[in-house]
Design a protein around this motif. Structure first.
Motif, PDB file in Angstrom:
ATOM      1  N   ARG A 330       0.833  -1.209   0.000  1.00 18.07           N
ATOM      2  CA  ARG A 330       0.000   0.000   0.000  1.00 18.07           C
ATOM      3  C   ARG A 330       0.871   1.265   0.000  1.00 18.07           C
ATOM      4  NH1 ARG A 330      -5.348  -1.030   1.328  1.00 18.07           N
ATOM      5  NH2 ARG A 330      -5.596   1.094   0.525  1.00 18.07           N
ATOM      6  N   ARG A 331       1.874   1.253  -0.836  1.00 19.04           N
ATOM      7  CA  ARG A 331       2.858   2.342  -0.894  1.00 19.04           C
ATOM      8  C   ARG A 331       2.212   3.724  -0.919  1.00 19.04           C
ATOM      9  NH1 ARG A 331       4.249   4.609  -5.628  1.00 19.04           N
ATOM     10  NH2 ARG A 331       3.472   2.751  -6.730  1.00 19.04           N
ATOM     11  N   ALA A 332       1.190   3.916  -1.737  1.00 14.53           N
ATOM     12  CA  ALA A 332       0.604   5.243  -1.915  1.00 14.53           C
ATOM     13  C   ALA A 332      -0.066   5.779  -0.657  1.00 14.53           C
ATOM     14  CB  ALA A 332      -0.406   5.214  -3.057  1.00 14.53           C
ATOM     15  N   CYS A 333      -0.228   4.938   0.354  1.00 15.08           N
ATOM     16  CA  CYS A 333      -0.909   5.357   1.588  1.00 15.08           C
ATOM     17  C   CYS A 333       0.054   5.830   2.667  1.00 15.08           C
ATOM     18  CB  CYS A 333      -1.745   4.203   2.149  1.00 15.08           C
ATOM     19  SG  CYS A 333      -3.122   3.696   1.095  1.00 15.08           S
ATOM     20  N   PHE A 334       1.377   5.731   2.404  1.00 16.69           N
ATOM     21  CA  PHE A 334       2.314   5.932   3.516  1.00 16.69           C
ATOM     22  C   PHE A 334       3.473   6.861   3.172  1.00 16.69           C
ATOM     23  CE2 PHE A 334       0.299   1.846   4.444  1.00 16.69           C
ATOM     24  CZ  PHE A 334      -0.120   2.079   5.752  1.00 16.69           C
ATOM     25  N   VAL A 335       4.098   7.332   4.241  1.00 18.11           N
ATOM     26  CA  VAL A 335       5.325   8.112   4.187  1.00 18.11           C
ATOM     27  C   VAL A 335       6.346   7.401   5.066  1.00 18.11           C
ATOM     28  CG1 VAL A 335       6.401  10.350   4.680  1.00 18.11           C
ATOM     29  CG2 VAL A 335       4.001  10.240   3.951  1.00 18.11           C
ATOM     30  N   LEU A 336       7.590   7.335   4.620  1.00 15.30           N
ATOM     31  CA  LEU A 336       8.694   6.818   5.438  1.00 15.30           C
ATOM     32  C   LEU A 336       9.534   7.996   5.895  1.00 15.30           C
ATOM     33  CD1 LEU A 336      10.280   3.671   3.712  1.00 15.30           C
ATOM     34  CD2 LEU A 336       9.247   3.775   5.989  1.00 15.30           C
ATOM     35  N   LYS A 337       9.877   8.025   7.175  1.00 15.50           N
ATOM     36  CA  LYS A 337      10.681   9.118   7.715  1.00 15.50           C
ATOM     37  C   LYS A 337      11.759   8.564   8.633  1.00 15.50           C
ATOM     38  CE  LYS A 337       6.760  12.360   8.035  1.00 15.50           C
ATOM     39  NZ  LYS A 337       6.037  13.284   8.941  1.00 15.50           N
ATOM     40  N   LYS A 338      12.977   9.068   8.473  1.00 14.88           N
ATOM     41  CA  LYS A 338      14.001   8.790   9.474  1.00 14.88           C
ATOM     42  C   LYS A 338      13.532   9.373  10.800  1.00 14.88           C
ATOM     43  CE  LYS A 338      17.624   6.897   7.281  1.00 14.88           C
ATOM     44  NZ  LYS A 338      18.827   7.728   7.120  1.00 14.88           N
ATOM     45  N   ALA A 339      13.813   8.661  11.888  1.00 14.38           N
ATOM     46  CA  ALA A 339      13.360   9.129  13.201  1.00 14.38           C
ATOM     47  C   ALA A 339      14.037  10.424  13.600  1.00 14.38           C
ATOM     48  CB  ALA A 339      13.609   8.055  14.256  1.00 14.38           C
ATOM     49  N   VAL A 340      15.250  10.644  13.118  1.00 16.57           N
ATOM     50  CA  VAL A 340      15.988  11.873  13.401  1.00 16.57           C
ATOM     51  C   VAL A 340      16.318  12.534  12.070  1.00 16.57           C
ATOM     52  CG1 VAL A 340      18.055  12.889  14.412  1.00 16.57           C
ATOM     53  CG2 VAL A 340      16.968  10.921  15.523  1.00 16.57           C
ATOM     54  N   GLY A 341      15.856  13.742  11.878  1.00 21.67           N
ATOM     55  CA  GLY A 341      16.123  14.455  10.631  1.00 21.67           C
ATOM     56  C   GLY A 341      15.339  15.745  10.592  1.00 21.67           C
ATOM     57  N   ALA A 365      14.804   0.338   6.176  1.00 13.97           N
ATOM     58  CA  ALA A 365      14.201   0.778   7.430  1.00 13.97           C
ATOM     59  C   ALA A 365      13.927  -0.402   8.366  1.00 13.97           C
ATOM     60  CB  ALA A 365      12.912   1.547   7.146  1.00 13.97           C
ATOM     61  N   LEU A 366      13.494  -1.524   7.816  1.00 11.26           N
ATOM     62  CA  LEU A 366      13.254  -2.715   8.637  1.00 11.26           C
ATOM     63  C   LEU A 366      14.556  -3.224   9.254  1.00 11.26           C
ATOM     64  CD1 LEU A 366      10.753  -4.587   6.289  1.00 11.26           C
ATOM     65  CD2 LEU A 366      10.205  -3.669   8.550  1.00 11.26           C
ATOM     66  N   ARG A 367      15.631  -3.175   8.490  1.00  9.90           N
ATOM     67  CA  ARG A 367      16.925  -3.657   9.006  1.00  9.90           C
ATOM     68  C   ARG A 367      17.501  -2.705  10.052  1.00  9.90           C
ATOM     69  NH1 ARG A 367      17.662  -4.398   3.508  1.00  9.90           N
ATOM     70  NH2 ARG A 367      19.014  -2.544   3.402  1.00  9.90           N
ATOM     71  N   GLU A 368      17.452  -1.413   9.754  1.00 10.41           N
ATOM     72  CA  GLU A 368      18.120  -0.441  10.622  1.00 10.41           C
ATOM     73  C   GLU A 368      17.275  -0.037  11.829  1.00 10.41           C
ATOM     74  OE1 GLU A 368      21.209   0.426  10.180  1.00 10.41           O
ATOM     75  OE2 GLU A 368      21.393  -0.714   8.303  1.00 10.41           O
ATOM     76  N   GLU A 369      15.969  -0.186  11.742  1.00  8.55           N
ATOM     77  CA  GLU A 369      15.049   0.179  12.827  1.00  8.55           C
ATOM     78  C   GLU A 369      15.251   1.635  13.265  1.00  8.55           C
ATOM     79  OE1 GLU A 369      15.101  -2.683  15.996  1.00  8.55           O
ATOM     80  OE2 GLU A 369      14.535  -4.353  14.680  1.00  8.55           O
ATOM     81  N   ASP A 370      15.444   2.508  12.284  1.00  9.70           N
ATOM     82  CA  ASP A 370      15.719   3.921  12.581  1.00  9.70           C
ATOM     83  C   ASP A 370      14.684   4.850  11.970  1.00  9.70           C
ATOM     84  OD1 ASP A 370      16.288   3.657   9.890  1.00  9.70           O
ATOM     85  OD2 ASP A 370      18.260   4.612   9.995  1.00  9.70           O
ATOM     86  N   SER A 371      13.487   4.314  11.649  1.00 13.03           N
ATOM     87  CA  SER A 371      12.500   5.105  10.907  1.00 13.03           C
ATOM     88  C   SER A 371      11.098   4.874  11.444  1.00 13.03           C
ATOM     89  CB  SER A 371      12.528   4.736   9.417  1.00 13.03           C
ATOM     90  OG  SER A 371      13.800   4.949   8.847  1.00 13.03           O
ATOM     91  N   ILE A 372      10.205   5.739  11.002  1.00 18.27           N
ATOM     92  CA  ILE A 372       8.782   5.524  11.241  1.00 18.27           C
ATOM     93  C   ILE A 372       8.061   5.453   9.903  1.00 18.27           C
ATOM     94  CG2 ILE A 372       8.778   6.697  13.481  1.00 18.27           C
ATOM     95  CD1 ILE A 372       7.337   9.067  11.929  1.00 18.27           C
ATOM     96  N   ALA A 373       6.914   4.814   9.922  1.00 19.17           N
ATOM     97  CA  ALA A 373       5.982   4.854   8.800  1.00 19.17           C
ATOM     98  C   ALA A 373       4.759   5.626   9.273  1.00 19.17           C
ATOM     99  CB  ALA A 373       5.583   3.453   8.366  1.00 19.17           C
ATOM    100  N   GLN A 374       4.270   6.494   8.418  1.00 22.01           N
ATOM    101  CA  GLN A 374       3.132   7.334   8.788  1.00 22.01           C
ATOM    102  C   GLN A 374       2.135   7.361   7.640  1.00 22.01           C
ATOM    103  OE1 GLN A 374       3.504  11.851   9.241  1.00 22.01           O
ATOM    104  NE2 GLN A 374       3.480  11.159  11.389  1.00 22.01           N
ATOM    105  N   GLU A 375       0.870   7.288   7.983  1.00 21.42           N
ATOM    106  CA  GLU A 375      -0.142   7.363   6.941  1.00 21.42           C
ATOM    107  C   GLU A 375      -0.089   8.732   6.263  1.00 21.42           C
ATOM    108  OE1 GLU A 375      -4.653   5.775   6.151  1.00 21.42           O
ATOM    109  OE2 GLU A 375      -3.958   5.999   8.217  1.00 21.42           O
ATOM    110  N   TYR A 376      -0.101   8.720   4.953  1.00 18.69           N
ATOM    111  CA  TYR A 376      -0.013   9.959   4.175  1.00 18.69           C
ATOM    112  C   TYR A 376      -1.287  10.769   4.329  1.00 18.69           C
ATOM    113  CZ  TYR A 376       0.243  13.074   0.149  1.00 18.69           C
ATOM    114  OH  TYR A 376       0.246  14.181  -0.661  1.00 18.69           O
TER     115      TYR A 376
END
Length: 444
Positions: A330-341, A365-376
């Protein structure tokens, strides 16, 4: 024709005839000189919204900031525990001070980023601390609009950001039992398009006019703030920098450490940057055991669905999903963001990112565990008027503004507006993306 969102209301003050578009642009250029301001095309009027809309924006911002602060402090009894809960590099947070002061003042100033979604404000992230960008722009542009409309003609109510910070500094000095004296610590090297210290000097001047002893320090000058006895001449300071940026400039942080150890409380303290970590948004979006029903309703009403990215199951729109598979499918529904930036760095918008690039980013992001996913959240549109100051006058525009309501000591302190005159939405930043700026104020 794009429909304008009713949240913005229909206030439409005219350009004062005594100035005309060229005069308005000249006032803005004068007030904003050497602050890093795109002056070729400017707003021709402030963004006026109904008082109830402004009150909702500021009120929700203050309540969410308090909830984020409580969530961070509840994640562990000490700074080290909290950094471990966030999985952050301790070396990026070297300037902690007294625990009591850290906890008391870590949420004293912030600027979230919000858009107006289908049902009203949606807060996308919270920038917490004294280094949050746009504060001086917001104060000076609000002052410019007061000049444009003249005494008795100002069609809006708008708080003074410098006034809000001054009252915070006064309260802190009173609590500490010290004279009103403030050191502004920053560097023009952090500020694209800025070639002088005016960015800081305008606030120094404001503080001095209201009875404070105030001075701006570049980092290399900070040791000059010590008195002969080894103390620091300013008990309170504004911390207008981030550790990451200063290390990128090769700036030595040792003078800051010496000033802290000599008794200067720089606001907001180091813990503020932990509150800014977007994982904390994920925590409250998912819900924490101690959150009340009112807390959960606040989050439901004003935060998009947000989750810390790692290999896990989540519930989205009432159904269980593997998070990685959900994000890819569901790519079009989400935003990926680094937790720090900041300034849009480390942000990918699913609706405008190709499938292969998106899938690689999700895997990382799954490997590094340094991000959030947010609904667009698609930003609501409103009417604007812009001018280049020429004989052609003004032209209307439909824009998708990114709103930045400042909250200082829990109170409204002005609201930055960033937008593209083309009406585009997406990643909106003054630095790197060339967005125009304005301020949001409550119409009378």
């Amino acid at each position: 024709m794009t429909e304008h969102h009713p949240w913005f209301g229909s206030y439409a003050p005219d350009v004062p005839a005594r100035l005309g578009p060229a005069g308005v642009r000249e006032v803005l250029r004068e007030e904003m000189r050497d602050l890093g301001f795109h002056e070729e095309l400017v707003s021709a009027r402030p963004l006026l919204v109904p008082p109830r809309a402004a009150a909702e924006l500021y009120g929700a911002a203050a309540r969410l900031l308090d909830l984020l602060r409580r969530a961070l402090l509840a994640s562990g009894p000490t700074a080290r525990h909290r950094m471990a809960a966030l999985g952050v590099d301790e070396s990026l947070h070297p300037l902690f001070t007294d625990d009591r002061l850290e906890e008391r003042y870590c949420g004293c100033m912030a600027r979230p980023d919000a858009v107006i979604g289908a049902d009203g404000p949606r807060f996308l992230e919270f920038n917490v601390g004294g280094a949050v960008g746009g504060a001086v722009h917001t104060h000076m542009m609000t002052r410019a609009w007061r000049r444009v409309y003249g005494p008795g003609g100002v069609p809006f109510d708008g708080p003074s950001l410098f006034g809000a910070r001054r009252r915070l500094f006064a309260a802190v000095c009173e609590e500490l039992g010290v004279p009103p004296a403030v050191a502004l610590l920053g560097t023009v090297r952090d500020l694209p398009g800025v070639g002088s210290a005016r960015y800081f000097d305008v606030e120094v001047g404001h503080l001095r006019r209201h009875g404070f002893r105030a001075e701006f320090f570049e980092p290399e000058e900070l040791d000059g703030g010590h008195d002969p006895g080894g103390g620091f001449r300013f008990p309170v300071g504004l911390r207008h920098f981030t550790v990451t940026e200063w290390r990128g400039h090769g700036i030595d942080l040792a003078p800051v450490r010496r000033a802290l150890d000599a008794g200067c409380l720089f606001l907001a303290p180091q813990t503020a940057f932990l509150i800014s970590n977007k994982k904390v948004l994920g925590w409250i979006s998912e819900g924490l055991p101690w959150m009340t029903g009112a807390d959960r309703e606040l989050v439901r009403r004003y935060l998009p669905w947000t989750r810390v990215v790692r290999e896990r199951r989540v519930v989205w729109r009432g159904r269980g999903h593997d998070l990685g598979e959900l994000l890819v499918r569901r790519r079009a529904c989400f935003v990926l963001k680094k937790a720090v930036g900041m300034c849009g760095d480390g942000v990918l918008l699913g609706p405008s990112t190709g499938p292969a690039v998106w899938e690689r980013a999700v895997g990382r992001a799954l490997r590094e565990e340094d991000s959030i996913a947010q609904e667009y959240v698609e930003a609501g549109r409103c009417a604007a008027v812009v001018t280049d100051g020429t004989g052609s006058g003004t032209r209307p525009a439909t824009i998708a503004p990114l709103l930045g309501p400042y909250v200082v000591a829990g109170k409204p302190a002005g609201c930055l507006v960033r937008y593209f005159a083309s009406g585009e939405s997406g990643i909106v930043s003054m630095y790197g993306h060339g967005a125009l700026i304005n301020v949001l104020v409550a119409g009378r």
